[in-house]
Motif scaffolding. Structure first.
Motif, PDB file in Angstrom:
ATOM      1  N   GLU A   6       0.834  -1.202   0.000  1.00 13.54           N
ATOM      2  CA  GLU A   6       0.000   0.000   0.000  1.00 13.54           C
ATOM      3  C   GLU A   6       0.867   1.248   0.000  1.00 13.54           C
ATOM      4  OE1 GLU A   6      -2.163  -2.888   2.940  1.00 13.54           O
ATOM      5  OE2 GLU A   6      -0.100  -2.273   2.501  1.00 13.54           O
ATOM      6  N   SER A   7       0.318   2.317  -0.542  1.00 10.54           N
ATOM      7  CA  SER A   7       0.996   3.616  -0.524  1.00 10.54           C
ATOM      8  C   SER A   7      -0.037   4.717  -0.674  1.00 10.54           C
ATOM      9  CB  SER A   7       2.030   3.717  -1.647  1.00 10.54           C
ATOM     10  OG  SER A   7       1.407   3.601  -2.909  1.00 10.54           O
ATOM     11  N   LEU A  20      -5.210   6.349  -2.156  1.00 12.35           N
ATOM     12  CA  LEU A  20      -4.376   5.222  -1.753  1.00 12.35           C
ATOM     13  C   LEU A  20      -4.253   4.234  -2.920  1.00 12.35           C
ATOM     14  CD1 LEU A  20      -5.832   4.477   1.796  1.00 12.35           C
ATOM     15  CD2 LEU A  20      -4.103   6.172   1.119  1.00 12.35           C
ATOM     16  N   SER A  21      -3.104   3.576  -2.969  1.00 10.56           N
ATOM     17  CA  SER A  21      -2.863   2.546  -3.976  1.00 10.56           C
ATOM     18  C   SER A  21      -2.407   1.271  -3.287  1.00 10.56           C
ATOM     19  CB  SER A  21      -1.777   2.993  -4.966  1.00 10.56           C
ATOM     20  OG  SER A  21      -2.124   4.179  -5.621  1.00 10.56           O
ATOM     21  N   CYS A  22      -2.720   0.149  -3.898  1.00  7.63           N
ATOM     22  CA  CYS A  22      -2.242  -1.144  -3.413  1.00  7.63           C
ATOM     23  C   CYS A  22      -1.884  -1.983  -4.624  1.00  7.63           C
ATOM     24  CB  CYS A  22      -3.311  -1.827  -2.579  1.00  7.63           C
ATOM     25  SG  CYS A  22      -2.905  -3.530  -2.128  1.00  7.63           S
ATOM     26  N   VAL A  23      -0.626  -2.361  -4.698  1.00 12.13           N
ATOM     27  CA  VAL A  23      -0.142  -3.181  -5.804  1.00 12.13           C
ATOM     28  C   VAL A  23       0.020  -4.606  -5.316  1.00 12.13           C
ATOM     29  CG1 VAL A  23       1.664  -3.533  -7.501  1.00 12.13           C
ATOM     30  CG2 VAL A  23       1.043  -1.213  -6.822  1.00 12.13           C
ATOM     31  N   ALA A  24      -0.548  -5.536  -6.061  1.00  9.92           N
ATOM     32  CA  ALA A  24      -0.494  -6.947  -5.704  1.00  9.92           C
ATOM     33  C   ALA A  24       0.463  -7.693  -6.626  1.00  9.92           C
ATOM     34  CB  ALA A  24      -1.886  -7.565  -5.793  1.00  9.92           C
ATOM     35  N   THR A  68     -14.127   6.194  -3.110  1.00 11.09           N
ATOM     36  CA  THR A  68     -14.373   5.416  -4.315  1.00 11.09           C
ATOM     37  C   THR A  68     -13.267   4.395  -4.483  1.00 11.09           C
ATOM     38  OG1 THR A  68     -15.434   7.305  -5.393  1.00 11.09           O
ATOM     39  CG2 THR A  68     -14.751   5.485  -6.799  1.00 11.09           C
ATOM     40  N   ILE A  69     -13.655   3.128  -4.587  1.00 14.47           N
ATOM     41  CA  ILE A  69     -12.695   2.067  -4.832  1.00 14.47           C
ATOM     42  C   ILE A  69     -12.703   1.737  -6.321  1.00 14.47           C
ATOM     43  CG2 ILE A  69     -14.367   0.217  -4.342  1.00 14.47           C
ATOM     44  CD1 ILE A  69     -12.055  -1.381  -3.079  1.00 14.47           C
ATOM     45  N   TYR A  79      -7.243   0.965  -6.041  1.00 16.42           N
ATOM     46  CA  TYR A  79      -7.157   2.333  -5.540  1.00 16.42           C
ATOM     47  C   TYR A  79      -8.291   2.618  -4.571  1.00 16.42           C
ATOM     48  CZ  TYR A  79      -4.132   2.958  -9.621  1.00 16.42           C
ATOM     49  OH  TYR A  79      -3.137   2.838 -10.565  1.00 16.42           O
ATOM     50  N   LEU A  80      -8.045   3.577  -3.700  1.00 16.09           N
ATOM     51  CA  LEU A  80      -9.110   4.118  -2.851  1.00 16.09           C
ATOM     52  C   LEU A  80      -8.988   5.632  -2.908  1.00 16.09           C
ATOM     53  CD1 LEU A  80     -11.451   3.289  -0.940  1.00 16.09           C
ATOM     54  CD2 LEU A  80      -9.854   3.698   0.951  1.00 16.09           C
ATOM     55  N   GLN A  81      -9.895   6.244  -3.637  1.00 16.36           N
ATOM     56  CA  GLN A  81      -9.942   7.710  -3.696  1.00 16.36           C
ATOM     57  C   GLN A  81     -10.792   8.200  -2.552  1.00 16.36           C
ATOM     58  OE1 GLN A  81      -8.474   9.999  -6.058  1.00 16.36           O
ATOM     59  NE2 GLN A  81      -9.131  11.387  -4.420  1.00 16.36           N
TER      60      GLN A  81
END
Length: 111
Positions: A6-7, A20-24, A68-69, A79-81
């Protein structure tokens, strides 16, 4: 091995926005639903939002209309805006896929 990073967290004032971002990695991302959760100090971890493999979304009542996801399958990113942030949104935010968790990203909203 599934790995989530996450970042995007930070310190903002009430009313401001963050994304927010999350890379899998280590998983066929497009097959699975993803979720964002948060945990405030002294509280249990709670669900914030989910997005299904086909894009169906659900939100906690406390964030509806403000968060908003979304997902980008080619980059294995969710993402989570977050807009109109409130002090009560302060927490560590985690992404989840199939029971795997990232390390979290801190969001702090000052009044």
């Amino acid at each position: 091995q599934v790995h989530l990073v996450e970042s995007g967290g930070g310190l903002v004032q009430a009313g401001e926005s963050l994304r927010l971002s999350c890379v899998a990695s280590g998983i066929t991302f497009s097959f699975y639903a993803m979720g964002w959760y948060r945990q405030a100090p002294g509280k249990q971890r709670e669900l914030v939002a989910t997005i299904g493999s086909r894009g169906t979304t659900n939100y906690a009542d406390s964030v509806k209309g403000r968060f908003t996801i979304s997902r980008d399958n080619p980059t294995s990113t969710v993402y989570l805006q977050m807009i109109s942030l409130k002090p009560e949104d302060t927490a560590v935010y985690y992404c989840n896929i199939m029971g795997h968790w990232g390390q979290g990203t801190q969001v702090t909203v000052s009044s």
